[in-house]
Write an enzyme that holds these catalytic residues in place. Structure first.
Site, short mmCIF file in Angstrom:
data_model
loop_
_atom_site.label_atom_id
_atom_site.label_comp_id
_atom_site.label_asym_id
_atom_site.label_seq_id
_atom_site.Cartn_x
_atom_site.Cartn_y
_atom_site.Cartn_z
N GLU A 1 66.28 -4.23 -1.92
CA GLU A 1 67.46 -5.03 -2.24
C GLU A 1 68.73 -4.41 -1.69
O GLU A 1 69.72 -5.09 -1.47
CB GLU A 1 67.62 -5.16 -3.76
CG GLU A 1 66.43 -5.75 -4.48
CD GLU A 1 66.56 -5.61 -5.97
OE1 GLU A 1 67.05 -6.57 -6.60
OE2 GLU A 1 66.21 -4.55 -6.52
N ARG B 1 58.30 -5.98 -12.40
CA ARG B 1 59.52 -5.22 -12.09
C ARG B 1 60.01 -4.54 -13.36
O ARG B 1 60.14 -5.17 -14.41
CB ARG B 1 60.59 -6.16 -11.55
CG ARG B 1 61.88 -5.45 -11.14
CD ARG B 1 62.88 -6.43 -10.55
NE ARG B 1 63.41 -7.37 -11.53
CZ ARG B 1 64.19 -8.40 -11.23
NH1 ARG B 1 64.51 -8.65 -9.98
NH2 ARG B 1 64.63 -9.21 -12.18
N HIS C 1 73.38 -21.30 -16.64
CA HIS C 1 72.22 -21.82 -17.35
C HIS C 1 71.96 -23.28 -16.99
O HIS C 1 70.81 -23.72 -16.95
CB HIS C 1 72.43 -21.68 -18.86
CG HIS C 1 72.05 -20.33 -19.37
ND1 HIS C 1 72.58 -19.79 -20.51
CD2 HIS C 1 71.19 -19.41 -18.89
CE1 HIS C 1 72.07 -18.60 -20.71
NE2 HIS C 1 71.23 -18.34 -19.74
N CYS D 1 60.17 -11.71 -2.42
CA CYS D 1 60.22 -12.40 -3.71
C CYS D 1 61.56 -13.09 -3.96
O CYS D 1 61.82 -13.55 -5.07
CB CYS D 1 59.92 -11.42 -4.86
SG CYS D 1 61.07 -10.04 -4.98
N ASP E 1 69.56 -10.38 -3.38
CA ASP E 1 70.49 -9.25 -3.41
C ASP E 1 70.64 -8.59 -2.05
O ASP E 1 71.73 -8.15 -1.68
CB ASP E 1 70.02 -8.20 -4.44
CG ASP E 1 70.58 -8.48 -5.82
OD1 ASP E 1 71.68 -9.05 -5.91
OD2 ASP E 1 69.93 -8.12 -6.81
#
Length: 954
Positions: free
Chosen positions: A817, A720, A577, A888, A841
């Site tokens: 991915e 998505r 975070h 993306c 990924d």
């Protein structure tokens, strides 16, 4: 785990004395390369403290904590003395199990050996054994231990009936690694049996790895047609090993306390299942011995228990369900208690409280050994005092880390060391301590509320609001109050509650939960700092780069962005975070750079490159001038890009490439449009599911998606579908623990296990987009079969929903991915409407490198030629069918990669909203012909480093 093997055993040894035998043992360890010669002194020092004779002709020589520095590798050597020898305490010894342990691995050996101590004739059998295999067989035993602990309990689960509770319990056992999916399936096929008192039992032997017992209780009082449901036991049965678990259930039923389980916390339930009645007295004591509860302190504990003249039982407070007699040496050793673990003592009758108080004082006093106080917050992160200090960073040399937030910064360092909190462990006035804790929590909430107001929305406010919720968690408050009631200070009780909760999350081997554990400790340190009145040193009043061990999200939110030019940490990852917030605030950041960065002196000038993940201390005049030119050029380009942000994205020769924004929240769509985004290329819809305690219903989802669609004002939205599972679990969707969550249940494969959830989301998207263009993208697709399964649901919904109530401009695509999806792009392209390449990924899976790995993450480069070839295959397959391809992932905003992607034929680039103007500007700097040439150069290279070198040379 330290184990015995035949290669560790030396037969037919002879010695004139115990000293000669000990010398032979030390030589055997040294010859095996396990220890330095000076380890011998540690063996003698241990015997001087207390005999290591264990029983049944076995002694276990091992070094002292101070001699650990002489251990080169953990190991063991077993020496057999058929003729026997007299040990210095008068006992006869036939076997020495000599241990070289770098921490307290020797406790595993002790636990394995306890089964031989009470066997008659074992001494003679050890003396007469004529093969290493026989010795190993006598000493080794695979003990199957059943599990019943806080991790196997599933309390307060929002279930509708006893069947759902049984499945929740089964899922918890799978998360704990006790059972496989076969066990869960077996319980789904059977109905729980009533045991009376509102308790039920579901059991199976199928798919059991470790015998275990879970107890699942409902969140609210539950009445079904079958009767009251106070809780469901879920039993993983295996041979005879689960018999003790059944005895625990029977003991609870016989106590007639079954109906009380729904309101009980984990500690109370474990006590009841351990056979402790409500009238029993209990005390907790923490093991402080450096080597845990090994033979010497265990013997002292037994003597102390016997001296009390009352029956005392003991168990591990966490991770153990069977209480054993405190007067049994073998059973005490078999607990395997390590430093920092708590023991739960219990006794009943007159004098119980005084006896328990005495034995707990003895345990916390070290049981005859010198001990140091335990502070989980320090011991978890403090470096080994004996370890050599890290070397200083050399001047004018780039030091690598993990690129966490893009940008370039030049400024002096301000090194902020993690604060240490000094506080008493015990306090005499529980009422006063409770008042202090309540006041500190209240002050902490006020601080967080002020930070939320300053943040004014966005990801910063969301994460700080989550911290505020954590601070209000009643279970944390209750755990701390219980500690205070037992005599702990407010500080000690609070940190114990925080650390216990954080460790429970970290043990799930889940990256997202590990990050939440870091958030929890951040919250805990806030309150601890208030209680201890510890204030951080004031940063300088001039621009600086903050250097620290690690940094919590609330610390990032407090940063003065007018002065903080960059962030450099020794630990952490790009998905923590704190890193997310650094990106949100536009602060360049390099994380996970190692402890050497903490050797920097305040005021040392740094060049921090957040795009490449590098920091250069004390740069030369030439290097600094070059960095200043890059920084000035970057600022000029930013200003020009901002002015032209609403221009259509095209290359210099006019080739059209759409530039869209990646969004993690529908509320940010308007901001993306204001930055020039030509649509949303990736809306991560999991934000909506993670923001609710229960699965969001159809109306809630429609409202959220509609907010983004209206802000886009006719621009396309690529949404998505739910991408959770594995590394991103939902609290209301229990999932099994997986050894590698990145290769487990996540994305579309998880959604298809609950098609009703996927259907509700698809229906909401279709209805929210009425009159507007909508692109739906499926994550983690491996082949066309998964796409077809989702397509069938979409087709049925299109038939069910009238055209006036849904979008009629729809495309359904997949994310590339998984390498198999790229390799099979031709078969998919015939059926999908578009592809979007998730390079984060795809790179991770193609190169088999976790992109957050502290040492390897820098090698997880999307410009690796293997990744580029997969993108090329995808584009060729899509264009052959007239379909478009977007990117993306992070690669889409990499200035070096942009022309390569365009040259490969990519039609759309989706980047963070902040990057949209810069990517548009980058497109205007080259033509399509040059882009194709650069793509060809990149594909011809052998490594990502070679790709970047070749591109920079051009």
């Amino acid at each position: 785990m330290l184990t015995l093997s035949q290669d560790d055993i030396l037969l037919g040894c002879q010695a004139e004395s115990w000293r000669a035998a000990l010398d032979q043992a030390a030589d055997a360890l040294h010859t095996a390369g396990l220890v330095a010669p000076t380890y011998r002194d540690g063996l003698y020092a241990r015997e001087a403290q207390s005999s290591t004779y264990l029983g049944n002709a076995i002694a276990i020589p091992h070094g002292t904590p101070e001699s650990r520095t002489h251990v080169r590798a953990t190991g063991v050597r077993v020496l057999q003395f058929p003729g026997g020898l007299e040990w210095h305490d008068g006992n006869r010894v036939h076997v020495l199990v000599t241990i070289a342990a770098q921490s307290d691995e020797h406790l595993d050996i002790l636990r394995q050996l306890t089964h031989v101590l009470d066997q008659d004739g074992m001494a003679e059998r050890l003396a007469g054994a004529d093969s290493r295999a026989e010795i190993a067989g006598l000493l080794s035993k695979a003990v199957v231990e059943a599990r019943l602990d806080a991790e196997t309990l599933c309390l307060g689960f929002p279930a509708r009936d006893h069947q759902e509770l049984a499945l929740a319990g089964a899922a918890r056992l799978r998360q704990a690694g006790c059972v496989t999916s076969e066990f869960v399936a077996a319980l789904a096929e059977t109905s729980p049996l009533s045991l009376g008192q509102g308790l039920w039992l579901a059991a199976s032997h199928r798919g059991v790895e470790v015998p275990a017992l879970s107890l699942a209780t409902p969140a609210t009082a539950l009445e079904t047609d079958a009767g009251e449901v106070a809780g469901v036991f879920c039993l993983a049965a295996r041979g005879e090993a689960h018999r003790g678990l059944l005895e625990r259930i029977l003991a609870l039923l016989e106590s007639e306390a079954g109906g009380d389980v729904r309101e009980a916390d984990a500690a109370t339930l474990l006590a009841r299942l351990a056979g402790e009645s409500a009238s029993v007295s209990r005390r907790l004591a923490r093991v402080l011995n450096a080597h845990g509860l090994h033979a010497r302190p265990a013997k002292q504990l037994v003597q102390e228990a016997r001296a009390q003249g009352i029956a005392i039982r003991v168990r591990l407070a966490e991770g153990g369900f069977d209480a054993v007699s405190a007067t049994s040496l073998t059973k005490i050793i078999n607990l395997g208690a390590r430093r920092g673990q708590q023991l739960a003592f219990s006794a009943e009758g007159e004098g119980a409280d005084a006896a328990l108080e005495a034995i707990c004082r003895a345990v916390e006093g070290g049981l005859g050994e010198r001990v140091m106080p335990f502070d989980a917050s320090r011991e978890a992160i403090a470096p080994d005092e004996d370890a050599p200090a890290p070397e200083s960073l050399p001047a004018d040399e780039a030091h690598p880390g993990v690129a966490a937030s893009p940008g370039l910064a030049i400024a002096p360092a301000f090194v902020l060391m993690t604060p240490r909190f000094d506080y008493p462990a015990r306090a005499a006035d529980p009422a006063a301590e409770n008042r202090r804790l309540d006041a500190a929590i209240h002050e902490g909430k006020e601080q967080l509320e002020a930070l939320v107001q300053q943040a004014r929305g966005g990801e910063v406010a969301q994460i700080l609001s989550m911290h505020e919720e954590m601070l209000g968690d009643p279970e944390l408050h209750q755990a701390a109050r219980e500690g205070i009631a037992e005599g702990a200070s407010a500080e000690a009780a609070w940190w114990e509650a925080i650390d216990t909760a954080a460790q429970a999350q970290e043990r799930l081997a889940d990256r997202l939960l590990a990050e939440r554990a870091a958030d929890l400790r951040d919250v805990g340190r806030r309150v601890l700092g208030i209680l201890c009145r510890v204030e951080l040193p004031e940063p300088p009043d001039h621009p600086y780069i903050l250097v620290t061990d690690d940094i919590g999200p609330s610390d990032v939110a407090r940063l003065d962005t007018d002065r903080v030019r960059g962030l450099l940490t020794a630990r952490g990852g790009a998905t923590a975070h704190s890193a997310i917030l650094a990106r949100a605030l536009g602060i360049p950041a390099v994380v996970g750079a190692g402890p050497r960065v903490l050797t920097l002196d305040n005021g040392t000038e740094l060049i921090l490159d957040g795009e490449r993940g590098r920091v250069t201390p004390a740069p030369s005049a030439e290097r600094r001038q070059s960095a200043e030119q890059r920084l000035a050029e970057h600022r000029r380009r930013e200003a020009e890009a901002w002015e032209a942000r609403f221009e259509e994205a095209r290359t210099r020769c006019g080739h059209r490439v759409e530039v869209a924004a990646n969004l993690g929240n529908t509320a940010h769509a308007a901001d993306a449009v204001s930055r020039g985004a030509e649509g949303v290329g990736l809306l991560r819809t999991e934000f909506l599911f993670m923001a609710h305690a229960r699965e969001p219903d159809l109306e809630t989802q429609i409202e959220e998606y509609r907010e983004a669609l209206e802000a886009l004002d006719g621009r396309p939205l690529v949404a998505r579908t739910l991408d959770v599972g594995g590394d991103k679990p939902l609290p209301y969707w229990p999932l099994p623990q997986e050894a590698n969550p990145f290769l487990g249940l996540r994305g579309i494969r998880l959604s298809l296990t609950r098609p009703e959830v996927l259907e509700t989301q698809l229906r909401a998207l279709l209805m929210a987009a009425v009159g507007k263009p909508l692109r739906i993208m499926l994550p983690m697709v491996k082949d066309v079969a998964e796409f077809r399964a989702a397509r069938a649901i979409v087709d049925r919904l299109l038939d069910e929903i009238p055209e006036t109530e849904r979008t009629i401009d729809l495309q359904l695509g997949v994310m590339i991915e998984v390498p198999s999806c790229a390799l099979l792009a031709a078969s998919l392209a015939a059926e999908v409407d578009f592809f979007s390449v998730g390079t984060n990924d795809l790179t991770q899976y193609t190169l088999a490198i976790d992109r957050d790995h502290p040492e390897l993450s820098a090698q997880a480069d999307g410009l690796h030629p293997a990744v580029l070839r997969l993108i090329e295959m995808t584009v060729m397959a899509a264009h052959a069918q007239g379909k478009w391809v977007g990117v993306c992932g992070e690669l889409a905003s990499d200035a070096t990669a942009v022309p390569v992607l365009v040259g490969l034929g990519v039609d759309e680039l989706s980047v963070s909203a902040r990057q949209v103007p810069l990517v548009k500007a980058r497109l205007r700097e080259f033509g399509l012909k040059k882009a194709r040439a650069l793509a060809g150069i990149a594909l011809a290279q052998a490594t990502s480093e070679a790709v970047r070198d070749a591109l920079e040379a051009r």
